[in-house]
Design a protein around this motif. Structure first.
Motif, PDB file in Angstrom:
ATOM      1  N   THR A  53       6.168 -31.366 -58.107  1.00 38.65           N
ATOM      2  CA  THR A  53       6.379 -30.119 -58.450  1.00 38.65           C
ATOM      3  C   THR A  53       7.201 -29.784 -59.823  1.00 38.65           C
ATOM      4  O   THR A  53       7.906 -31.142 -60.380  1.00 38.65           O
ATOM      5  N   SER A  54       6.997 -28.578 -60.349  1.00 37.15           N
ATOM      6  CA  SER A  54       7.953 -28.653 -62.079  1.00 37.15           C
ATOM      7  C   SER A  54       8.356 -27.703 -62.202  1.00 37.15           C
ATOM      8  O   SER A  54       7.655 -26.271 -61.609  1.00 37.15           O
ATOM      9  N   CYS A  55       9.569 -27.614 -63.151  1.00 33.27           N
ATOM     10  CA  CYS A  55      10.029 -25.987 -63.230  1.00 33.27           C
ATOM     11  C   CYS A  55      10.405 -25.565 -62.345  1.00 33.27           C
ATOM     12  O   CYS A  55       9.890 -24.217 -62.085  1.00 33.27           O
ATOM     13  N   THR A  56      10.155 -25.734 -61.328  1.00 30.53           N
ATOM     14  CA  THR A  56      10.679 -24.636 -60.077  1.00 30.53           C
ATOM     15  C   THR A  56      11.873 -24.331 -59.431  1.00 30.53           C
ATOM     16  O   THR A  56      11.964 -23.154 -59.184  1.00 30.53           O
ATOM     17  N   TYR A  64       4.803 -35.537 -70.301  1.00 28.46           N
ATOM     18  CA  TYR A  64       6.127 -36.640 -69.342  1.00 28.46           C
ATOM     19  C   TYR A  64       5.179 -35.969 -68.098  1.00 28.46           C
ATOM     20  O   TYR A  64       5.571 -36.482 -67.175  1.00 28.46           O
ATOM     21  N   LYS A  65       4.990 -34.781 -68.322  1.00 31.08           N
ATOM     22  CA  LYS A  65       4.119 -34.699 -66.759  1.00 31.08           C
ATOM     23  C   LYS A  65       3.015 -35.120 -66.464  1.00 31.08           C
ATOM     24  O   LYS A  65       3.518 -35.276 -65.059  1.00 31.08           O
ATOM     25  N   ARG A  66       2.475 -35.418 -67.601  1.00 29.87           N
ATOM     26  CA  ARG A  66       1.305 -36.365 -66.669  1.00 29.87           C
ATOM     27  C   ARG A  66       1.435 -37.598 -66.120  1.00 29.87           C
ATOM     28  O   ARG A  66       1.266 -37.868 -65.960  1.00 29.87           O
ATOM     29  N   GLU A 107      -1.173 -19.281 -50.444  1.00 29.60           N
ATOM     30  CA  GLU A 107      -0.028 -18.505 -50.753  1.00 29.60           C
ATOM     31  C   GLU A 107       1.493 -19.080 -50.150  1.00 29.60           C
ATOM     32  O   GLU A 107       1.105 -18.824 -48.288  1.00 29.60           O
ATOM     33  N   ALA A 108       2.607 -19.740 -50.294  1.00 27.33           N
ATOM     34  CA  ALA A 108       3.238 -20.197 -49.556  1.00 27.33           C
ATOM     35  C   ALA A 108       4.574 -20.110 -49.619  1.00 27.33           C
ATOM     36  O   ALA A 108       4.995 -20.578 -51.127  1.00 27.33           O
ATOM     37  N   ASP A 109       5.516 -19.720 -49.154  1.00 23.16           N
ATOM     38  CA  ASP A 109       7.031 -19.741 -49.307  1.00 23.16           C
ATOM     39  C   ASP A 109       7.716 -21.389 -49.395  1.00 23.16           C
ATOM     40  O   ASP A 109       8.007 -21.839 -47.897  1.00 23.16           O
ATOM     41  N   VAL A 110       7.851 -22.527 -50.313  1.00 26.05           N
ATOM     42  CA  VAL A 110       8.572 -23.354 -50.152  1.00 26.05           C
ATOM     43  C   VAL A 110       9.755 -23.103 -48.727  1.00 26.05           C
ATOM     44  O   VAL A 110      10.518 -24.327 -48.787  1.00 26.05           O
ATOM     45  N   MET A 111      10.838 -22.093 -48.980  1.00 24.96           N
ATOM     46  CA  MET A 111      11.519 -22.331 -47.580  1.00 24.96           C
ATOM     47  C   MET A 111      11.156 -22.118 -46.779  1.00 24.96           C
ATOM     48  O   MET A 111      12.153 -22.183 -46.119  1.00 24.96           O
ATOM     49  N   ILE A 146       0.598 -24.609 -53.798  1.00 30.11           N
ATOM     50  CA  ILE A 146       1.757 -23.880 -53.289  1.00 30.11           C
ATOM     51  C   ILE A 146       2.309 -22.930 -54.161  1.00 30.11           C
ATOM     52  O   ILE A 146       2.516 -23.002 -55.107  1.00 30.11           O
ATOM     53  N   ASP A 147       2.098 -21.502 -53.874  1.00 28.78           N
ATOM     54  CA  ASP A 147       3.054 -20.276 -54.348  1.00 28.78           C
ATOM     55  C   ASP A 147       3.264 -19.683 -53.796  1.00 28.78           C
ATOM     56  O   ASP A 147       2.787 -18.822 -53.113  1.00 28.78           O
ATOM     57  N   PHE A 148       4.753 -18.348 -53.753  1.00 28.11           N
ATOM     58  CA  PHE A 148       4.726 -17.697 -52.917  1.00 28.11           C
ATOM     59  C   PHE A 148       4.560 -15.839 -53.620  1.00 28.11           C
ATOM     60  O   PHE A 148       4.723 -15.097 -52.969  1.00 28.11           O
ATOM     61  N   SER A 149       4.373 -15.984 -54.787  1.00 29.64           N
ATOM     62  CA  SER A 149       4.284 -15.086 -56.005  1.00 29.64           C
ATOM     63  C   SER A 149       2.131 -14.624 -55.844  1.00 29.64           C
ATOM     64  O   SER A 149       1.433 -15.891 -56.648  1.00 29.64           O
ATOM     65  N   VAL A 206       4.751 -28.294 -55.214  1.00 29.32           N
ATOM     66  CA  VAL A 206       4.638 -26.410 -55.071  1.00 29.32           C
ATOM     67  C   VAL A 206       5.520 -25.787 -56.580  1.00 29.32           C
ATOM     68  O   VAL A 206       6.180 -26.545 -57.948  1.00 29.32           O
ATOM     69  N   ALA A 207       4.949 -24.661 -56.006  1.00 29.47           N
ATOM     70  CA  ALA A 207       5.062 -23.488 -57.462  1.00 29.47           C
ATOM     71  C   ALA A 207       4.158 -23.886 -58.007  1.00 29.47           C
ATOM     72  O   ALA A 207       4.879 -24.008 -59.437  1.00 29.47           O
ATOM     73  N   ALA A 208       2.926 -23.484 -57.884  1.00 26.96           N
ATOM     74  CA  ALA A 208       1.621 -24.097 -58.662  1.00 26.96           C
ATOM     75  C   ALA A 208       2.042 -23.092 -60.022  1.00 26.96           C
ATOM     76  O   ALA A 208       0.774 -23.125 -61.508  1.00 26.96           O
ATOM     77  N   GLY A 209       2.531 -22.174 -60.235  1.00 32.42           N
ATOM     78  CA  GLY A 209       2.410 -20.935 -61.084  1.00 32.42           C
ATOM     79  C   GLY A 209       1.306 -20.555 -60.837  1.00 32.42           C
ATOM     80  O   GLY A 209       0.182 -20.180 -59.930  1.00 32.42           O
ATOM     81  N   THR A 210       0.395 -20.173 -62.615  1.00 28.12           N
ATOM     82  CA  THR A 210      -1.097 -20.109 -62.664  1.00 28.12           C
ATOM     83  C   THR A 210      -1.650 -21.409 -62.706  1.00 28.12           C
ATOM     84  O   THR A 210      -2.837 -21.198 -63.857  1.00 28.12           O
ATOM     85  N   ARG A 254       9.168 -10.150 -59.413  1.00 30.30           N
ATOM     86  CA  ARG A 254       8.936 -10.588 -60.360  1.00 30.30           C
ATOM     87  C   ARG A 254       8.462 -11.973 -61.197  1.00 30.30           C
ATOM     88  O   ARG A 254       7.853 -11.753 -62.039  1.00 30.30           O
ATOM     89  N   TRP A 255       7.758 -12.870 -60.552  1.00 30.06           N
ATOM     90  CA  TRP A 255       6.621 -13.896 -60.688  1.00 30.06           C
ATOM     91  C   TRP A 255       5.481 -13.260 -60.456  1.00 30.06           C
ATOM     92  O   TRP A 255       4.870 -13.820 -61.364  1.00 30.06           O
ATOM     93  N   ASN A 256       5.277 -11.965 -59.554  1.00 28.63           N
ATOM     94  CA  ASN A 256       4.274 -11.299 -60.182  1.00 28.63           C
ATOM     95  C   ASN A 256       3.825 -10.640 -61.029  1.00 28.63           C
ATOM     96  O   ASN A 256       2.586 -10.880 -61.893  1.00 28.63           O
TER      97      ASN A 256
END
Ligand SMILES: C[S@@+](CC[C@H](N)C(=O)[O-])C[C@H]1O[C@@H](n2cnc3c(N)ncnc32)[C@H](O)[C@@H]1O
Length: 199
Positions: A107-110, A29-31, A89-93, A64-67, A44-48, A7-9
């Motif tokens: 991390t943001s929106c993860t 806010y993130k900054r 490439e890594a899974d946070v779990m 990291i991101d698992f996609s 964690v979960a860098a996305g693009t 799905r994330w790919n």
């Protein structure tokens, strides 16, 4: 490959375009949050890689991101960061990093999309050094009725496309063993900044 990764790919193709409004609205806010990063940082979960510009210069960041498709896109943006940045490439779990190896996790929106959020947060706890900080920008389930209940009803629909909209992320952070030191409402009680520490 599991359904979550697939799905994330697929989402990676139009992710930047779909997030223009979100970055414009919430980027500041993130900054403000990621300015607090210190030492060795795990993103964690860098996305693009849309969050890379929010980090202060000169840090040592492992993103990291698992996609694999998200990782590919994030690597294209790596060069824009002035500091040490690697994308893995890594899974946070289930992280390969040794325990107590990072000073900060950002991390943001993860945690709206990690399949088992408490498992992921426990892994973050494990790889953080004692007194290390967890900095999160997240959307969560609204506490107030009827909004919270409506989010519960709509979650199965949202799940088909990506994130879950009714995650109780603050509770999950505590369940993983963290102490929350700051919880700031960015929009109502649905979009929040969390700062937490590993005791
Ligand atoms: C909504 S996107 C957010 C991306 C980025 N943080 C941003 O705000 O631009 C969620 C990301 O989490 C990643 N993700 C979800 N579950 C994950 C897991 N278990 N391990 C690593 N990455 C994960 C997805 O691949 C996706 O890139």
């Amino acid at each position: 490959m599991n359904d979550h990764i697939a799905r994330w790919n697929s989402a990676s193709k139009c992710f930047d375009l779909a997030n223009v409004g979100i970055e414009r609205r919430y980027g500041k806010y993130k900054r403000e949050l990621f300015t607090k990063c210190q030492g060795k940082v795990l993103l964690v979960a860098a996305g693009t890689g849309l969050d890379f510009p929010y980090f202060p210069e000169g840090l040592e960041i492992t993103a990291i991101d698992f996609s694999p498709k998200m990782v590919e896109k994030a690597r294209e943006k790596m060069g824009g960061y002035s500091g040490k940045l690697e994308v893995v490439e890594a899974d946070v779990m289930s992280l390969d990093f040794p325990g107590k190896s990072f000073d900060t996790v950002a991390t943001s929106c993860t945690f709206c999309s990690v399949p088992d959020p408490v498992k992921g947060l426990k892994e973050i706890y494990r790889v953080l050094k004692p007194h290390g900080r967890l900095l999160m920008f997240e959307h969560v389930r609204a506490g107030a009725m009827p909004l919270g209940a409506m989010m519960d009803i709509m979650t199965p629909l949202f799940r088909k496309f990506g994130p879950e909209i009714n995650r109780r992320t603050g509770e999950n952070v505590r369940k993983a063993g963290f102490t929350i030191t700051r919880e700031y409402n960015v929009y109502l009680d649905m979009v929040k900044l969390f700062e937490a520490v590993r005791p």
